[in-house]
Design a protein around this motif. Structure first.
Motif, PDB file in Angstrom:
ATOM      1  N   ARG A  72     -11.566  48.068  39.460  1.00 43.72           N
ATOM      2  CA  ARG A  72     -12.710  48.273  40.357  1.00 43.72           C
ATOM      3  C   ARG A  72     -12.326  47.816  41.768  1.00 43.72           C
ATOM      4  NH1 ARG A  72     -17.156  45.486  42.196  1.00 43.72           N
ATOM      5  NH2 ARG A  72     -16.362  43.590  41.221  1.00 43.72           N
ATOM      6  N   VAL A  73     -12.582  48.647  42.760  1.00 44.06           N
ATOM      7  CA  VAL A  73     -12.168  48.366  44.140  1.00 44.06           C
ATOM      8  C   VAL A  73     -12.818  47.092  44.675  1.00 44.06           C
ATOM      9  CG1 VAL A  73     -12.482  49.196  46.516  1.00 44.06           C
ATOM     10  CG2 VAL A  73     -11.445  50.677  44.799  1.00 44.06           C
ATOM     11  N   GLY A  74     -14.061  46.820  44.264  1.00 46.33           N
ATOM     12  CA  GLY A  74     -14.746  45.627  44.747  1.00 46.33           C
ATOM     13  C   GLY A  74     -14.081  44.332  44.344  1.00 46.33           C
ATOM     14  N   SER A  75     -13.193  44.368  43.346  1.00 50.11           N
ATOM     15  CA  SER A  75     -12.494  43.156  42.907  1.00 50.11           C
ATOM     16  C   SER A  75     -11.199  42.913  43.687  1.00 50.11           C
ATOM     17  CB  SER A  75     -12.161  43.250  41.413  1.00 50.11           C
ATOM     18  OG  SER A  75     -11.176  44.243  41.169  1.00 50.11           O
ATOM     19  N   LEU A  76     -10.833  43.842  44.577  1.00 48.86           N
ATOM     20  CA  LEU A  76      -9.578  43.734  45.320  1.00 48.86           C
ATOM     21  C   LEU A  76      -9.768  42.954  46.615  1.00 48.86           C
ATOM     22  CD1 LEU A  76      -8.322  47.439  45.009  1.00 48.86           C
ATOM     23  CD2 LEU A  76      -7.834  45.513  43.469  1.00 48.86           C
ATOM     24  N   SER A  77      -8.679  42.357  47.086  1.00 50.03           N
ATOM     25  CA  SER A  77      -8.703  41.721  48.394  1.00 50.03           C
ATOM     26  C   SER A  77      -8.782  42.795  49.482  1.00 50.03           C
ATOM     27  CB  SER A  77      -7.442  40.878  48.606  1.00 50.03           C
ATOM     28  OG  SER A  77      -6.301  41.715  48.764  1.00 50.03           O
ATOM     29  N   LEU A  78      -9.032  42.355  50.712  1.00 49.20           N
ATOM     30  CA  LEU A  78      -9.143  43.301  51.826  1.00 49.20           C
ATOM     31  C   LEU A  78      -7.838  44.068  52.014  1.00 49.20           C
ATOM     32  CD1 LEU A  78     -11.042  44.255  54.104  1.00 49.20           C
ATOM     33  CD2 LEU A  78     -10.025  42.500  55.553  1.00 49.20           C
ATOM     34  N   GLY A  79      -6.713  43.378  51.912  1.00 48.98           N
ATOM     35  CA  GLY A  79      -5.426  44.043  52.068  1.00 48.98           C
ATOM     36  C   GLY A  79      -5.154  45.053  50.970  1.00 48.98           C
ATOM     37  N   GLU A  80      -5.527  44.703  49.736  1.00 52.65           N
ATOM     38  CA  GLU A  80      -5.339  45.627  48.620  1.00 52.65           C
ATOM     39  C   GLU A  80      -6.230  46.856  48.769  1.00 52.65           C
ATOM     40  OE1 GLU A  80      -4.129  42.319  45.206  1.00 52.65           O
ATOM     41  OE2 GLU A  80      -6.226  42.728  45.655  1.00 52.65           O
TER      42      GLU A  80
END
Length: 501
Positions: free
Chosen positions: A139-147
């Protein structure tokens, strides 16, 4: 050079009270990387939005593949073969990586059923190309800003476009992730793709670009091969004057410990201890996911800690919320100005003063004249380009929004100021203004933590540098003795090192 695949000729665009583009021009060549340079507010992002149909042009023309063209929006320009990676992310956090990459163009069977295996396989290939370790189902919401930035890049290159515009693509990336992106850019160049590369990181421009176009105040200034210009000349073209001493570190005699962090632990952070001295700039380095931002948010009370103690000026303090941190004298400027730092529908004045209202009030009465005077002082000090203090901050360029975000923290007059990627999206002239202002407060005894993925900035402005790896401190360096290689070695966990000045 070869014949341009794309030409933007004498483009003009005005908004109420502002002429954003004044005969701006740009040529993009197949198999070449064209740097598009200029200060914040010079018109770079606006020009790209005109190209992709987000804005209608007022005058001028777009010539693409030898024909005069206009586009009705990003989908229309993508269909024609022009993709853009925006400075501000455009992802849906509740969807997976694969769903975001193929949103609106899902891979389906002839009966309209989504072919999940095929879609995930293609997304996995794109992620592998960018050296991203997450699965397409993440899920994209679990990624850091850079990821998330890497997902945005994967989405753009998935269109197999003839022209790709990269607007500050490495701002949230560390050196290793940037190298992965450069590898892909070289592949795209070899395939004949024309690339527009917008960045304020000078080292990147001279590493990856073939030519450069400079805009200033919305107008075309200069185009040349990158081999025909040096950094000082490029900066002078951008800002209209010579700019000396980009990293003006000042020496201050430290007067004891200001902040002591003892055995701090929580999600992504394990038993971190360090001291921050009065009048010191303490730099933090590390790769994406090393725990730098998580640590800073714990100190600020924005994320819960599981153990550990903070001391300010020798006294233990208990901070469990940002309000408590601000009251104690600790301010935090987030790396994600859009998500955490600013209220985009409010004015410049309201955003800048919101954390300092207690200092600008007498009892329950806000001193409006003092508020306006302080806001105007920071607008002038940071050279923030805005029609007025009452302008909606969402209408400002990304770099000017970042200046307001930093000013918001400084306006609280904190004892400890935490800056997380403070010059993300900020041009070289504005960076110098920010550094000079930071130095002014440093000279007055303010203690500053500088989290940065910009290695020249970290080495140029810090007094000491701490390196994080997998949630722990893996190295400590006196900045005068540190170099990029030793810091990177600690960042990847190859060695543990402590260099005491």
């Amino acid at each position: 050079m070869t014949q341009a695949i794309l030409q933007l000729q004498a483009i003009e665009k005005s908004f109420p009270g502002v002429k954003a583009l004044d005969k701006a021009s740009l040529n993009v060549y197949p198999g070449k990387v064209m740097a598009l340079m200029g200060e914040n507010g010079a018109g770079k992002s606006t020009l790209m939005k005109v190209l992709t149909g987000i804005y209608n042009l007022d005058a001028g023309q777009i010539v693409y593949q030898g024909k005069v063209r206009s586009f009705d929006g990003p989908r229309d320009s993508q269909t024609a073969g022009i993709s853009i990676i925006h400075q501000e992310l455009n992802l849906l956090p509740e969807l997976t990586i694969a769903e975001n990459i193929f949103l609106g163009r899902e891979i389906t069977s002839r009966f309209g059923r989504i072919l999940w295996d095929e879609m995930n396989a293609q997304a996995a290939a794109l992620l592998s190309r960018l050296s991203v370790s997450h699965t397409p189902q993440t899920r994209v919401g679990s990624l850091s800003l850079g990821e998330q930035q890497m997902v945005e890049i994967a989405k753009a290159i998935s269109f197999d476009s003839k022209v790709i515009i990269m607007d500050e693509p490495t701002d949230a990336l560390t050196d290793i992730e940037t190298q992965s992106l450069f590898k892909v850019i070289n592949e795209l160049r070899d395939q004949g793709c024309g690339i527009v590369y917008i960045s304020h990181r000078m080292q990147e421009i001279f590493t990856i670009c073939d030519a450069v176009t400079v805009l200033r105040d919305g107008g075309f200034i200069h185009e040349c091969a990158i081999s025909d210009i040096d950094e000082d000349q490029l900066i002078e073209r951008m800002v209209g004057r010579k700019l000396a001493d980009q990293y003006p570190r000042i020496a201050i005699t430290h007067q004891g410990s200001r902040l002591a962090v003892k055995q701090l632990s929580g999600p992504g952070v394990a038993n971190v201890s360090f001291n921050l001295n009065q009048g010191e700039i303490l730099g933090f380095s590390g790769l994406m996911g090393a725990g730098r931002t998580e640590l800073m948010k714990m100190i600020f009370g924005a994320e819960a800690k599981t153990q550990g103690q903070l001391s300010l000026n020798g006294c233990d303090i208990n901070i469990s919320s940002p309000q408590q941190a601000l009251t104690a004298g600790i301010a935090y400027i987030s790396e994600d100005r859009k998500g955490d730092g600013l209220l985009l529908d409010l004015s410049v004045k309201e955003n800048m003063s919101i954390c300092a209202l207690a200092k600008l009030s007498s009892g329950l009465q806000l001193r409006h004249n003092d508020e306006m005077a302080e806001v105007d002082r920071f607008i002038d000090a940071f050279n923030i380009k805005t029609p007025s203090r009452d302008a909606r901050i969402g209408n400002l360029s990304g770099g000017n929004q970042q200046k307001v975000s930093i000013a918001k923290g400084l306006m609280t007059l904190p004892q400890v100021l935490i800056l997380d990627e403070p010059t993300r999206g900020v041009d070289v002239g504005a960076k110098k203004e920010i550094y000079d202002l930071i130095n002014r407060f440093k000279a007055q005894g303010m203690s500053i933590i500088l989290v940065s993925s910009d290695m020249p900035e970290l080495l140029g402005m810090s007094d000491r540098i701490l390196v994080m790896h997998q949630g722990q401190i893996s190295g400590e360096f006196d900045a005068a003795k540190a170099n990029q290689e030793t810091i990177l070695a600690c960042a990847v966990g190859k060695t543990l090192h402590k260099d005491i000045a």
